[in-house]
Design an enzyme around this catalytic site. Structure first.
Site, PDB file in Angstrom:
ATOM      1  N   ARG A   1      58.936 -50.322  15.776  1.00 31.88           N
ATOM      2  CA  ARG A   1      58.161 -49.846  16.915  1.00 31.88           C
ATOM      3  C   ARG A   1      57.275 -50.973  17.446  1.00 31.88           C
ATOM      4  NH1 ARG A   1      56.548 -43.656  14.907  1.00 31.88           N
ATOM      5  NH2 ARG A   1      58.683 -43.120  14.297  1.00 31.88           N
TER       6      ARG A   1
ATOM      7  N   ARG B 109      49.697 -49.154  10.635  1.00 34.36           N
ATOM      8  CA  ARG B 109      50.411 -49.204  11.915  1.00 34.36           C
ATOM      9  C   ARG B 109      51.189 -50.524  11.978  1.00 34.36           C
ATOM     10  NH1 ARG B 109      49.415 -45.829  16.075  1.00 34.36           N
ATOM     11  NH2 ARG B 109      47.418 -45.263  15.165  1.00 34.36           N
TER      12      ARG B 109
ATOM     13  N   GLU C  98      47.671 -39.016   9.475  1.00 34.64           N
ATOM     14  CA  GLU C  98      49.004 -38.411   9.589  1.00 34.64           C
ATOM     15  C   GLU C  98      50.012 -39.169   8.740  1.00 34.64           C
ATOM     16  OE1 GLU C  98      52.946 -38.651  11.021  1.00 34.64           O
ATOM     17  OE2 GLU C  98      51.599 -39.777  12.330  1.00 34.64           O
TER      18      GLU C  98
ATOM     19  N   SER D 139      55.354 -35.856  10.665  1.00 36.41           N
ATOM     20  CA  SER D 139      55.404 -34.928  11.799  1.00 36.41           C
ATOM     21  C   SER D 139      56.734 -34.206  11.748  1.00 36.41           C
ATOM     22  CB  SER D 139      55.276 -35.673  13.136  1.00 36.41           C
ATOM     23  OG  SER D 139      53.941 -36.013  13.405  1.00 36.41           O
TER      24      SER D 139
ATOM     25  N   ARG E 131      53.222 -45.143   4.512  1.00 36.90           N
ATOM     26  CA  ARG E 131      51.987 -44.347   4.446  1.00 36.90           C
ATOM     27  C   ARG E 131      51.882 -43.599   3.120  1.00 36.90           C
ATOM     28  NH1 ARG E 131      49.569 -42.566  10.248  1.00 36.90           N
ATOM     29  NH2 ARG E 131      49.838 -44.602  11.233  1.00 36.90           N
TER      30      ARG E 131
END
Length: 423
Positions: free
Chosen positions: A260, A275, A347, A350, A389
């Site tokens: 990403r 990130r 988070e 998801s 994560r």
């Protein structure tokens, strides 16, 4: 993608649904192109009928030895008019598609209203935040002190937002991914896949990354895209297919690198691994009948929750608000994990029910066992979970005063029995 027939039937309801996402009305522009396309097609059909009649009249005239020049001139003029109408219909369809493909999915009625994440609603919590008799450190402080997390070396190789893991932490990352895959395949009924990391435009379009989110992606010089998540190749396995109802649900999983660009995230989470441009993730994808997708969403979220519970982490389930729900999702459950070093919830997974939104873009259908015709499937995707994560959460939750990290019992068979990661 949206069903134009549904918009035509109730444009006010469609605009009201968009308003929940903070978007202006769109039904008027969509239906204007729809009217233009249908008018051109109706006129085209009438001229085609006249052209067919002319062909018969010309044939009869020639067989009778009559003069057909006037009829032939009309046929020639009709051909030019038909070409213009075909172009008009195609232009209207392209314009309508461009409008529709930029519009997000319509939200589940139970999604809470709100402009951003501040309106998200916590549905449940599991466990209590751990207590320490020392000041807990963040993962990058622990990893660097152990000599097993190297950000400077990664920056030398690739720039910011990359990490080199060594020794015990590299093995921990590998163990997390392998353990999660085995859990989801052996106990949760998912089929493991090894998928391409490069995909074409159609695959990115099918799951909703293109055209709207091109800036968030990495593209190769030959026009392919690095996947931002294995959701893209896994979901697109159903693209263009007409599945037997008896084959549903399909449940796929994959452990893959994800890429990403993190466009727009300048200044956010610049320290550590939260990130990254490149990270590992175990993805879960389901393809179901429409009437089964809500239950499948609950099931999928539970599969991801099991991962966090087995790792001894403190977590909570959150339903995202209207303003925080992703482009392709009708409803999303986020799983957030407590990070003691940060003293914050972050988070880690998801899980989204996209209903038939992606299926319409991909042309993914099934044939009901009873009745005629076909129907669009529903698609769901979720993180089961993000490996990087999960590593962060394990390191911060199971840190010890001497700077070491205790290995959760569930992972020890994948760590050769190692119980502790030290320097």
């Amino acid at each position: 993608m949206h069903d134009v027939r549904a918009i035509r039937a109730d444009p006010a309801a469609f605009d009201a649904a968009l308003a929940r996402r903070g978007l202006p009305p769109a039904s008027g522009a969509v239906l204007a192109e729809d009217v233009r396309r249908r008018a051109a097609q109706t006129a085209l059909e009438a001229k085609q009928a006249r052209r067919n009649a002319l062909a018969r009249e010309i044939g009869q005239g020639k067989r009778g030895g009559g003069d057909t020049s006037a009829l032939e001139a009309e046929a020639t003029a009709l051909r030019a008019e038909m070409e213009g109408l075909e172009a008009e219909a195609a232009a209207a369809e392209r314009a309508q598609t461009a409008l529709l493909e930029a519009l997000p999915n319509l939200l589940d009625l139970e999604v809470p209203d709100g402009a951003d994440e501040s309106a998200n609603v916590v549905l449940r919590e599991h466990g209590d935040p751990p207590r320490f008799d020392f000041k807990p450190r963040q993962h990058f402080e622990i990893g660097e002190a152990l000599g097993l997390m190297d950000f400077a070396g990664a920056a030398k190789l690739a720039g910011s937002r990359f990490t080199v893991l060594r020794g015990g932490l590299a093995r921990l990352e590998r163990a997390l991914g392998q353990w999660m895959l085995d859990l989801h395949t052996r106990e949760h009924g998912y089929t493991e896949n090894s998928v391409p990391l490069l995909v074409n435009d159609a695959a990115m379009y099918g799951t909703g990354q293109l055209p709207k989110f091109a800036d968030d992606l990495f593209r190769t010089t030959d026009g392919r895209w690095l996947i931002p998540t294995a959701e893209v190749p896994l979901t697109n396995l159903a693209a263009g297919e007409i599945l037997a109802e008896s084959a549903l649900p399909l449940r796929f999983t994959a452990l893959s690198p994800c890429f990403r660009s993190e466009a727009g995230s300048a200044g956010r989470d610049t320290r550590g691994m939260l990130r990254q441009h490149q990270f590992q993730k175990v993805e879960l994808v389901s393809v179901t009948r429409p009437e089964d997708s809500a239950a499948e969403h609950e099931r999928m979220t539970g599969c991801a929750e099991r991962v966090l519970t087995e790792l001894g982490l403190t977590w909570r389930r959150v339903v995202l608000s209207a303003g925080d729900t992703g482009f392709s999702a009708a409803r999303t459950h986020d799983l957030e994990v407590w990070l003691p070093g940060q003293g914050a919830w972050r988070e880690i997974s998801s899980c989204s029910n996209c209903r038939d939104f992606q299926a319409r873009r991909m042309g993914a259908r099934f044939r009901p066992a009873e009745g005629k015709g076909t129907a669009f499937v529903h698609t769901l995707n979720g993180s089961g979970v993000a490996v990087g994560r999960a590593l962060i959460a394990v390191v911060e939750t199971h840190q010890r005063a001497d700077g070491s990290v205790a290995v959760p019992e569930a992972l020890r068979p994948w760590m050769g029995g190692t119980e502790r990661i030290g320097p």
